[in-house]
Design a protein around this motif. Structure first.
Motif, mmCIF file in Angstrom:
data_model
loop_
_atom_site.group_PDB
_atom_site.id
_atom_site.type_symbol
_atom_site.label_atom_id
_atom_site.label_comp_id
_atom_site.label_asym_id
_atom_site.label_seq_id
_atom_site.Cartn_x
_atom_site.Cartn_y
_atom_site.Cartn_z
ATOM 1 N N LYS A 158 16.365 -3.095 -14.509
ATOM 2 C CA LYS A 158 16.520 -2.789 -12.803
ATOM 3 C C LYS A 158 15.781 -1.435 -12.791
ATOM 4 C CE LYS A 158 20.590 -2.863 -10.965
ATOM 5 N NZ LYS A 158 21.946 -2.548 -10.651
ATOM 6 N N GLN A 159 15.214 -1.578 -11.834
ATOM 7 C CA GLN A 159 14.244 -0.110 -11.322
ATOM 8 C C GLN A 159 14.517 0.225 -9.959
ATOM 9 O OE1 GLN A 159 10.071 -1.090 -12.631
ATOM 10 N NE2 GLN A 159 10.561 -0.397 -14.576
ATOM 11 N N HIS A 160 13.995 1.320 -9.508
ATOM 12 C CA HIS A 160 14.303 1.968 -8.162
ATOM 13 C C HIS A 160 12.888 2.391 -7.581
ATOM 14 C CE1 HIS A 160 18.651 1.307 -8.672
ATOM 15 N NE2 HIS A 160 18.543 2.065 -9.865
ATOM 16 N N VAL A 161 12.790 2.091 -6.312
ATOM 17 C CA VAL A 161 11.169 2.600 -5.893
ATOM 18 C C VAL A 161 11.629 3.340 -4.751
ATOM 19 C CG1 VAL A 161 9.411 1.481 -5.025
ATOM 20 C CG2 VAL A 161 10.290 0.171 -6.765
ATOM 21 N N PRO A 162 11.074 4.479 -4.634
ATOM 22 C CA PRO A 162 11.080 5.472 -3.417
ATOM 23 C C PRO A 162 10.401 4.954 -2.443
ATOM 24 C CG PRO A 162 9.926 6.623 -5.208
ATOM 25 C CD PRO A 162 10.578 5.355 -5.628
ATOM 26 N N LEU A 163 11.151 4.806 -1.026
ATOM 27 C CA LEU A 163 10.492 4.488 0.142
ATOM 28 C C LEU A 163 10.156 5.717 1.090
ATOM 29 C CD1 LEU A 163 12.757 1.566 0.819
ATOM 30 C CD2 LEU A 163 10.577 1.088 -0.196
ATOM 31 N N ASN A 164 9.024 5.734 1.331
ATOM 32 C CA ASN A 164 8.521 6.872 2.303
ATOM 33 C C ASN A 164 8.750 6.358 3.564
ATOM 34 O OD1 ASN A 164 6.294 5.269 2.974
ATOM 35 N ND2 ASN A 164 4.652 6.252 1.921
ATOM 36 N N ALA A 165 8.558 7.361 4.711
ATOM 37 C CA ALA A 165 8.786 7.074 6.065
ATOM 38 C C ALA A 165 8.228 5.924 6.701
ATOM 39 C CB ALA A 165 8.625 8.208 6.761
ATOM 40 N N LYS A 166 6.950 5.864 6.214
ATOM 41 C CA LYS A 166 6.211 4.503 6.740
ATOM 42 C C LYS A 166 6.690 3.222 6.061
ATOM 43 C CE LYS A 166 1.464 3.299 7.686
ATOM 44 N NZ LYS A 166 0.001 3.565 7.290
ATOM 45 N N ALA A 167 6.927 3.089 4.853
ATOM 46 C CA ALA A 167 7.578 1.993 4.073
ATOM 47 C C ALA A 167 8.940 1.666 5.085
ATOM 48 C CB ALA A 167 7.930 2.177 2.685
ATOM 49 N N LEU A 168 9.718 2.602 5.236
ATOM 50 C CA LEU A 168 10.991 2.335 5.706
ATOM 51 C C LEU A 168 11.005 1.822 7.394
ATOM 52 C CD1 LEU A 168 13.017 5.357 4.689
ATOM 53 C CD2 LEU A 168 13.724 2.964 4.082
ATOM 54 N N LEU A 217 0.807 -1.368 0.145
ATOM 55 C CA LEU A 217 0.022 -0.112 0.291
ATOM 56 C C LEU A 217 0.909 1.240 0.142
ATOM 57 C CD1 LEU A 217 -2.755 -1.106 2.498
ATOM 58 C CD2 LEU A 217 -2.878 -0.607 0.268
ATOM 59 N N GLU A 218 2.222 1.282 0.687
ATOM 60 C CA GLU A 218 2.932 2.432 0.531
ATOM 61 C C GLU A 218 3.800 2.649 -0.701
ATOM 62 O OE1 GLU A 218 2.834 4.835 2.780
ATOM 63 O OE2 GLU A 218 1.217 3.839 3.749
ATOM 64 N N THR A 219 4.027 1.423 -1.276
ATOM 65 C CA THR A 219 4.902 1.556 -2.231
ATOM 66 C C THR A 219 4.231 1.450 -3.811
ATOM 67 O OG1 THR A 219 5.454 -0.669 -2.379
ATOM 68 C CG2 THR A 219 6.942 0.710 -0.994
ATOM 69 N N GLY A 220 3.301 0.575 -3.662
ATOM 70 C CA GLY A 220 2.474 0.179 -5.308
ATOM 71 C C GLY A 220 3.574 -0.821 -5.724
ATOM 72 N N LEU A 221 4.306 -1.669 -4.968
ATOM 73 C CA LEU A 221 4.872 -2.770 -5.510
ATOM 74 C C LEU A 221 3.914 -3.961 -6.054
ATOM 75 C CD1 LEU A 221 7.556 -3.453 -2.911
ATOM 76 C CD2 LEU A 221 8.009 -2.643 -5.176
ATOM 77 N N ARG A 222 4.499 -4.545 -7.102
ATOM 78 C CA ARG A 222 3.282 -5.909 -7.491
ATOM 79 C C ARG A 222 3.979 -6.889 -6.388
ATOM 80 N NH1 ARG A 222 5.837 -3.582 -12.068
ATOM 81 N NH2 ARG A 222 4.225 -2.656 -13.407
ATOM 82 N N ARG A 223 2.938 -7.737 -6.375
ATOM 83 C CA ARG A 223 2.975 -8.809 -5.409
ATOM 84 C C ARG A 223 4.350 -9.790 -5.712
ATOM 85 N NH1 ARG A 223 0.136 -14.348 -6.880
ATOM 86 N NH2 ARG A 223 0.543 -14.192 -9.279
ATOM 87 N N GLU A 224 4.711 -9.929 -6.876
ATOM 88 C CA GLU A 224 5.942 -10.686 -7.275
ATOM 89 C C GLU A 224 7.178 -10.042 -6.879
ATOM 90 O OE1 GLU A 224 2.824 -12.010 -9.997
ATOM 91 O OE2 GLU A 224 3.467 -9.888 -9.600
ATOM 92 N N GLU A 225 7.171 -8.584 -6.939
ATOM 93 C CA GLU A 225 8.542 -7.864 -6.652
ATOM 94 C C GLU A 225 8.708 -7.838 -5.046
ATOM 95 O OE1 GLU A 225 7.680 -4.800 -10.282
ATOM 96 O OE2 GLU A 225 6.906 -4.035 -8.275
ATOM 97 N N ALA A 226 7.345 -7.758 -4.325
ATOM 98 C CA ALA A 226 7.579 -7.705 -2.935
ATOM 99 C C ALA A 226 8.055 -9.128 -2.446
ATOM 100 C CB ALA A 226 6.231 -7.428 -2.499
ATOM 101 N N CYS A 227 7.549 -9.874 -2.957
ATOM 102 C CA CYS A 227 8.056 -11.581 -2.970
ATOM 103 C C CYS A 227 9.381 -11.769 -3.045
ATOM 104 C CB CYS A 227 7.206 -12.662 -3.319
ATOM 105 S SG CYS A 227 5.563 -12.676 -2.653
ATOM 106 N N ALA A 228 9.879 -11.107 -3.969
ATOM 107 C CA ALA A 228 11.385 -11.227 -4.404
ATOM 108 C C ALA A 228 12.416 -10.362 -3.643
ATOM 109 C CB ALA A 228 11.516 -11.167 -6.020
ATOM 110 N N MET A 229 11.705 -9.397 -2.848
ATOM 111 C CA MET A 229 12.577 -8.358 -2.231
ATOM 112 C C MET A 229 13.759 -9.017 -1.361
ATOM 113 S SD MET A 229 9.995 -5.502 -0.604
ATOM 114 C CE MET A 229 11.416 -4.890 0.341
ATOM 115 N N ARG A 230 15.050 -8.508 -1.627
ATOM 116 C CA ARG A 230 16.179 -8.918 -0.662
ATOM 117 C C ARG A 230 16.620 -7.837 0.326
ATOM 118 N NH1 ARG A 230 18.929 -13.484 -1.766
ATOM 119 N NH2 ARG A 230 17.914 -14.727 -3.468
ATOM 120 N N TRP A 231 17.050 -8.182 1.539
ATOM 121 C CA TRP A 231 17.435 -7.116 2.302
ATOM 122 C C TRP A 231 18.711 -6.218 1.499
ATOM 123 C CZ3 TRP A 231 14.535 -5.240 5.783
ATOM 124 C CH2 TRP A 231 13.904 -6.148 6.470
#
Length: 179
Positions: free
Chosen positions: A69-79, A35-49
């Motif tokens: 390769k793409q870059h997604v800005p993270l707001n304070a709530k996402a962080l 909800l805070e990033t607009g990521l697709r489910r596949e992108e969220a599942c593949a996220m690495r630290w």
């Protein structure tokens, strides 16, 4: 096109509480991040630290639907959501053995929670629509929302966003900045 209302979001997050779910997996952070990033489910599942830039406030997606390769800005709530989870090693959303959650697992668990919350016609991808609508409602222009969603064209973004009668009424009543 479906946007999650504030009441539905609250009911959904309650239904996703691990104390209420068999297995105890807490999906609330992932749904919150969607909800805070607009990521697709596949992108969220593949996220690495390793792909989280804490100082810069960006998430790098090494491979996306667009094949680049793409870059997604993270707001304070996402962080804050990510800080509460880690940082760690490997995948952000993973089973104890380190395997990432599968997109189908997320879809299934989300669907069960939606049903338990008494919500109709709501799917994981609607978090992306909700992100777009909330950004527009907050005054972010369509071009920027398109870039945040990483769409190839604004025409695609227009399919994701819609204005309610209340949004239109608020717009017509808005006074010009010179008044």
């Amino acid at each position: 096109i479906r946007e999650i209302t504030d009441a539905e979001e609250k009911a959904l997050l309650t239904a996703l509480d691990p104390a209420r779910r068999r297995g105890g997996t807490d999906l609330r952070p992932m749904v919150g991040l969607l909800l805070e990033t607009g990521l697709r489910r596949e992108e969220a599942c593949a996220m690495r630290w390793a792909d989280v830039d804490w100082a810069g406030g960006f998430l790098t997606l090494p491979e996306t639907k667009a094949g680049e390769k793409q870059h997604v800005p993270l707001n304070a709530k996402a962080l804050a959501i990510l800080r509460a989870l880690g940082p760690g090693d490997g995948y952000v959303f993973a089973w104890p053995d380190g395997r990432p959650w599968a997109p189908d697992y997320l879809t299934h668990a989300f669907g069960k929670a939606v049903k338990e919350a008494g919500i109709t016609n709501l799917h994981v991808h609607d978090t992306r629509h909700t992100f777009a609508c909330r950004k527009l409602r907050a005054g972010v222009d369509l071009y920027t929302v398109s870039k945040l969603l990483r769409h190839a064209s604004i025409a695609m973004t227009e399919r994701y966003t819609h204005l309610s009668r209340g949004d239109l009424k608020a717009a017509v009543n808005r006074k010009p900045s010179s008044e």
